[in-house]
Each structure stands twice: as C-alpha cells, then as structure tokens.
Design an enzyme around this catalytic site. Structure first.
Site, PDB file in Angstrom:
ATOM      1  N   GLU A  87      57.103  52.460  38.266  1.00 12.55           N
ATOM      2  CA  GLU A  87      55.845  52.361  38.298  1.00 12.55           C
ATOM      3  C   GLU A  87      55.431  52.872  39.962  1.00 12.55           C
ATOM      4  O   GLU A  87      56.028  53.592  40.398  1.00 12.55           O
ATOM      5  CB  GLU A  87      56.068  50.439  39.254  1.00 12.55           C
ATOM      6  CG  GLU A  87      54.480  50.151  39.918  1.00 12.55           C
ATOM      7  CD  GLU A  87      53.723  49.808  38.799  1.00 12.55           C
ATOM      8  OE1 GLU A  87      53.272  50.274  38.679  1.00 12.55           O
ATOM      9  OE2 GLU A  87      54.258  48.935  38.038  1.00 12.55           O
ATOM     10  N   ASP A 136      48.193  48.422  30.519  1.00 11.51           N
ATOM     11  CA  ASP A 136      47.202  48.474  30.633  1.00 11.51           C
ATOM     12  C   ASP A 136      46.614  48.535  29.661  1.00 11.51           C
ATOM     13  O   ASP A 136      47.752  49.372  28.432  1.00 11.51           O
ATOM     14  CB  ASP A 136      46.909  49.764  31.453  1.00 11.51           C
ATOM     15  CG  ASP A 136      45.565  50.248  31.536  1.00 11.51           C
ATOM     16  OD1 ASP A 136      44.688  49.566  30.630  1.00 11.51           O
ATOM     17  OD2 ASP A 136      45.157  50.643  32.853  1.00 11.51           O
ATOM     18  N   THR A 210      55.404  36.167  35.880  1.00 14.21           N
ATOM     19  CA  THR A 210      54.804  37.138  36.910  1.00 14.21           C
ATOM     20  C   THR A 210      53.292  36.779  37.811  1.00 14.21           C
ATOM     21  O   THR A 210      52.561  35.748  36.748  1.00 14.21           O
ATOM     22  CB  THR A 210      54.546  38.381  36.222  1.00 14.21           C
ATOM     23  OG1 THR A 210      53.591  38.338  35.594  1.00 14.21           O
ATOM     24  CG2 THR A 210      55.572  38.839  35.707  1.00 14.21           C
ATOM     25  N   GLU A 213      50.666  37.229  35.209  1.00 12.07           N
ATOM     26  CA  GLU A 213      50.502  36.006  34.259  1.00 12.07           C
ATOM     27  C   GLU A 213      49.894  34.770  34.592  1.00 12.07           C
ATOM     28  O   GLU A 213      48.875  34.562  34.073  1.00 12.07           O
ATOM     29  CB  GLU A 213      51.933  36.252  33.515  1.00 12.07           C
ATOM     30  CG  GLU A 213      51.984  35.167  32.284  1.00 12.07           C
ATOM     31  CD  GLU A 213      53.780  35.015  31.854  1.00 12.07           C
ATOM     32  OE1 GLU A 213      53.433  33.669  31.194  1.00 12.07           O
ATOM     33  OE2 GLU A 213      54.329  35.316  31.908  1.00 12.07           O
TER      34      GLU A 213
END
Length: 231
Positions: A87, A136, A210, A213
């Site tokens: 990340e 993204d 998540t 989501e």
C-alpha cells in the site's frame, strides 16, 4: 491523443496521488517507527515465504490493501499461510499496523510503496492468491494506462501465481468493471470461476466486506466480485 499512449503500471514506474493524509497521532507514529520496520518486506533480493517467515508456506499477495481489513481477516483465518500487503499511502499502512498489533498477526509482512516492486521479486509460480480489491479506477480515458488492471500487471500476476492459484478482483466502478472484463476475458492464463450472475454479484466465503465496500454500498453503488484460477 494522450488517451492512446502506450504503457501501463509495469512501464510507467510512477505512483499517482497523495501518499499521506492528516498528521499521525502519537500512537500511530509509534507504530510506524517501531512495528513497521519489523514487518517490512526487504527492499532488495528475492521475496519468498521462507525468507519472510522462516519456512515455506502458501503465500498471499494483496495489491493496495487500503485500511488492511481484508488482509488482516485473511491472515487471521489462515494462520499457517503467509501474507504480503502493499500500500503506497501512509495512513492505510498505519491502519493495517493497528490490525496486526491488535490481532497479534505474525504471518503478515508489509510494503509501503509500489506493489509491482515487490511482485517482480517473487519467484514465478510462488503465490497461492493475489488480491486486487477496489483499485483506483482512473475513470478518465487518458488515465487508463495507470490502471492496475492492464495487460502488463495481469501478465505479471499470472507468472507469479502457481497453477491452480487464484486471482481475486473487486470493484464498484462500472467503467473499471468494463475495462477489467476486456482485459481478462479470453486471457489464456486464467479461468473465470463464474457460471451464473450471482457468482460475481455476491462475495464468496472468506472474502470480508471492507470499509471501502460498505461506503460504496451506502451511496448506492453495486459491487462486483471476480475470481480467476491460474491455468
């Protein structure tokens, strides 16, 4: 004309967007200063389960783990497996570090930066799972080459997965959905594990929701889930 320039994340060699957000609190900074160095993937050399965890074990790789909820859930569910999460954004890494600390997850290693830098150093056929969840979408046509769902990254993922290994992809963005289907449909290295619409409209077992989501659903977005087997 910029919409049709060649390239994808494997050739652009650049991260886009901000890499940090609000200033970290004292406890968060301590996680970065003390826990992150202990969990970080080495910056050089081959990346294997044995090198990271001391012995060989099934290895999972998550590209852009956001706040780390999915990564932590899977690592907790499969304690005998190894997990690598990548990340580029500091605040997401801090959240993942909190999960690792609170759940005492000894089978997680993190990389704050470009996932492809680590993926390229994993031996071919070494991964059991690769996850790309809500990346993204870069919805503008001229930005399409920045999408992780592009021929270059997908080919690299295929090389790193063992035969029978699984690539999971999720999105709530219709433009990205169509693009991803164009990239994946007919790909010689992957078999789409779907036989009817519910197979990509409902999360499968062991795939947690998540926060990203949940937010997408709150604002009325449909979410799609894709599973592909390496053949």
């Amino acid at each position: 004309m910029t919409a049709h320039k060649s390239g994808d994340p494997t050739t652009l060699n650049r991260l886009y967007g901000r890499q940090s957000g609000p200033k970290l609190r004292k406890g968060q900074q301590e996680l970065v200063d003390t826990l992150l160095p202990a969990l970080s993937v080495p910056t050089e050399g081959e990346v294997t389960a044995a090198n990271l965890f001391g012995y060989d074990r099934p290895l999972h790789f998550e590209i852009g783990f956001g706040g780390g909820e999915h990564l932590a859930y899977r690592a907790d569910m499969l304690p005998d497996h190894g997990f690598i999460g990548c990340e580029p954004f500091l605040n997401g890494v801090v959240q993942a570090l909190g999960h690792v600390r609170d759940q005492a997850l000894g089978n997680v290693r993190l990389h704050m930066g470009d996932a492809l830098d680590v993926l390229s150093r994993i031996p071919d056929g070494a991964l059991s799972f690769v996850y790309l969840l809500h990346p993204d979408p870069w919805p503008k046509a001229r930005h399409a080459k920045r999408r992780m769902m592009n021929p270059g990254p997908v080919a690299m993922i295929a090389k790193k997965l063992k035969p029978g290994g699984e690539f999971r992809f999720g999105t709530d963005h219709p433009v990205y959905l169509r693009w991803a289907l164009m990239v994946m449909n007919g790909h010689p290295d992957f078999e789409w594990l779907a036989h009817e619409p519910k197979d990509f409209q409902v999360r499968s077992g062991g795939w947690p929701e998540t926060r990203y989501e949940a937010k997408a659903r709150r604002i009325g977005h449909e979410v799609w889930y894709f599973r592909y087997r390496r053949v």
